[in-house]
Design a protein around this motif. Structure first.
Motif, mmCIF file in Angstrom:
data_model
loop_
_atom_site.group_PDB
_atom_site.id
_atom_site.type_symbol
_atom_site.label_atom_id
_atom_site.label_comp_id
_atom_site.label_asym_id
_atom_site.label_seq_id
_atom_site.Cartn_x
_atom_site.Cartn_y
_atom_site.Cartn_z
ATOM 1 N N TYR A 89 -32.854 3.498 13.701
ATOM 2 C CA TYR A 89 -33.329 2.427 14.476
ATOM 3 C C TYR A 89 -32.419 2.621 15.532
ATOM 4 O O TYR A 89 -32.010 3.621 16.064
ATOM 5 N N ARG A 90 -32.386 1.205 17.048
ATOM 6 C CA ARG A 90 -31.405 1.795 18.234
ATOM 7 C C ARG A 90 -30.234 1.288 17.886
ATOM 8 O O ARG A 90 -30.199 0.019 17.311
ATOM 9 N N GLN A 91 -29.004 1.535 17.908
ATOM 10 C CA GLN A 91 -27.695 1.088 18.224
ATOM 11 C C GLN A 91 -27.444 -0.731 18.627
ATOM 12 O O GLN A 91 -27.271 -1.404 18.519
ATOM 13 N N SER A 92 -28.055 -0.510 20.082
ATOM 14 C CA SER A 92 -27.977 -1.660 20.543
ATOM 15 C C SER A 92 -28.855 -3.094 19.977
ATOM 16 O O SER A 92 -28.531 -4.050 20.616
ATOM 17 N N TYR A 93 -29.797 -2.714 18.970
ATOM 18 C CA TYR A 93 -30.471 -3.440 18.843
ATOM 19 C C TYR A 93 -30.045 -3.545 17.126
ATOM 20 O O TYR A 93 -30.283 -4.769 16.106
ATOM 21 N N VAL A 94 -28.741 -3.337 16.827
ATOM 22 C CA VAL A 94 -27.568 -3.674 15.185
ATOM 23 C C VAL A 94 -26.321 -4.045 16.421
ATOM 24 O O VAL A 94 -24.862 -3.468 16.231
ATOM 25 N N PRO A 95 -26.328 -5.524 16.246
ATOM 26 C CA PRO A 95 -24.564 -6.133 17.133
ATOM 27 C C PRO A 95 -23.307 -5.817 16.495
ATOM 28 O O PRO A 95 -22.524 -5.569 16.842
ATOM 29 N N ALA A 96 -23.502 -5.519 14.589
ATOM 30 C CA ALA A 96 -22.335 -4.698 13.799
ATOM 31 C C ALA A 96 -21.978 -3.465 14.860
ATOM 32 O O ALA A 96 -20.232 -3.914 14.986
ATOM 33 N N HIS A 97 -22.406 -2.690 15.140
ATOM 34 C CA HIS A 97 -21.837 -1.887 15.712
ATOM 35 C C HIS A 97 -21.163 -2.022 16.702
ATOM 36 O O HIS A 97 -19.644 -1.712 17.132
ATOM 37 N N GLU B 181 -29.123 -5.459 7.783
ATOM 38 C CA GLU B 181 -28.853 -5.388 6.780
ATOM 39 C C GLU B 181 -27.694 -4.737 6.078
ATOM 40 O O GLU B 181 -26.563 -5.635 5.536
ATOM 41 N N VAL B 182 -27.155 -3.682 5.832
ATOM 42 C CA VAL B 182 -26.806 -3.020 6.584
ATOM 43 C C VAL B 182 -25.012 -3.164 6.784
ATOM 44 O O VAL B 182 -23.951 -2.924 5.963
ATOM 45 N N ALA B 183 -25.431 -2.963 8.257
ATOM 46 C CA ALA B 183 -24.038 -3.115 8.921
ATOM 47 C C ALA B 183 -23.686 -4.615 8.423
ATOM 48 O O ALA B 183 -22.255 -4.386 9.002
ATOM 49 N N GLN B 184 -23.942 -5.677 8.413
ATOM 50 C CA GLN B 184 -24.036 -7.160 8.623
ATOM 51 C C GLN B 184 -22.681 -7.070 7.197
ATOM 52 O O GLN B 184 -22.082 -7.561 7.714
#
Length: 352
Positions: free
Chosen positions: A94-102, A336-339
């Motif tokens: 996955y791309r970091q920027s596509y997971v806003p939780a980061h 899902e996991v990060a959120q």
């Protein structure tokens, strides 16, 4: 190499996480030192463990990007696939920027981290020239974002280079601080000693750093001015063979693995072991006592040029659409996991 405690049939239920920046085309040194070992490690452990391979595009933009970021990103994933990465239900890209939780967790961890501990990071000191006022803030905050990358997924093992070990310890310190204040929210990554022990299972040659072909006292770098000093993964294989044949060695006249006195010869032995996927000691034993450096160069040149020819052909067959499909599936999992983890932190901070 004896792998005490890390038998692939015994270890299960762990999360292994890694990311490789995509600022530019990859050197053979980057490939052999990071991407290929991680691919082999993922294939070894993915049956019973989660493997998270993320593209740290937010980290990437802290410095100039050579070429187009999106093109580099897609190419990087194709390299994993061409190197033999087996994508299954436990492998997530996955791309970091596509997971806003980061980004949001990074901000919240900034509220826990201290200026003192972050400013002590060696990489910050080096890249900022010891705190030059013109340094962008992202270079300072890089380790905190890295902590968020790790803590969001309860990562146990984070295969990184030695220059990143200090960041792993910072991640542990920040995560432990949050846990002491709010309860057991984060799983902490293993301590450095266990990280090192685990990383050594990733490749059959042990810990390595591929050297400059013309100045083997230095590591191979894309920024090196001499073209013959470096091998790029998109180089013409015939040209690569010539580069290896012209590699700087020494005048001792006896093949041995000795990074202090025979760095050039030792570098060639490492390259042969890594690409052939055989233990370094086996390659050393095969060539021990031989005196014809040209024979070793010829063998390594043949091994590398053949590998690159086949590798480049595999890359060419992988479509962008295949990569985007893999990313879509990986980003559904990651979000899902990060959120879920982010929500736990938000509640701890009384934001929810």
């Amino acid at each position: 190499m004896l792998e005490i405690g890390y038998n692939k049939d015994m270890m299960e239920g762990k999360t292994i996480l890694t990311g490789i920046r995509v600022n530019s085309e990859m050197t053979l040194g980057n490939f052999l030192g990071a991407l290929l070992p991680m691919t082999r490690l993922a294939n070894k452990y993915s049956l019973n463990n989660k493997i998270n391979i993320f593209i740290p595009d937010l980290h990437t933009i802290i410095s100039e990007v050579d070429g187009e970021l999106q093109k580099n990103l897609i190419q990087g994933i194709k390299y994993y696939l061409a190197a033999g990465l087996e994508v299954n239900k436990n492998v997530h890209i996955y791309r970091q920027s596509y997971v806003p939780a980061h980004s949001e967790l990074c901000w919240m961890l900034n509220c826990v981290a201290t200026m003192g501990e972050v400013s002590r990071m060696i990489q910050y000191k080096e890249k900022s020239k010891n705190g030059d006022a013109g340094t962008n803030v992202a270079i300072f905050d890089y380790p905190v974002l890295m902590a968020a990358d790790i803590l969001l997924y309860d990562a146990n093992y984070v295969p990184v280079g030695e220059d990143q070990f200090q960041h792993i310890e910072l991640t542990r310190d920040i995560g432990e601080r949050v846990n002491r204040k709010f309860g057991e929210i984060f799983v902490l990554p293993e301590k450095t000693e266990k990280q090192v022990e685990f990383i050594e299972t990733a490749n059959s040659a042990g810990g390595i750093r591929i050297r400059d072909l013309q100045n083997p006292e230095k590591k191979m770098s894309k920024s090196a001015l001499a073209e013959n000093s470096k091998i790029m993964m998109n180089d013409d294989p015939l040209r690569v063979a010539k580069k290896i044949m012209s590699a700087q060695t020494d005048s001792l006249g006896k093949i041995a693995f000795d990074m202090f006195n025979q760095a050039g010869i030792s570098n060639l032995l490492q390259i042969e072991a890594l690409i052939s996927d055989v233990p370094l000691q086996e390659v050393i034993s095969t060539w021990a006592g031989e005196t014809r450096y040209g024979d070793l160069k010829k063998k390594v040149a043949e091994t590398v040029s053949t590998y690159l020819s086949e590798f480049q052909a595999k890359v060419a067959k992988i479509s962008d659409e295949e990569v985007y499909q893999i990313l879509a599936e990986g980003e559904r999992y990651a979000n899902e996991v990060a959120q879920a983890k982010l929500l736990a932190v938000q509640r701890a901070f009384k934001l929810r």
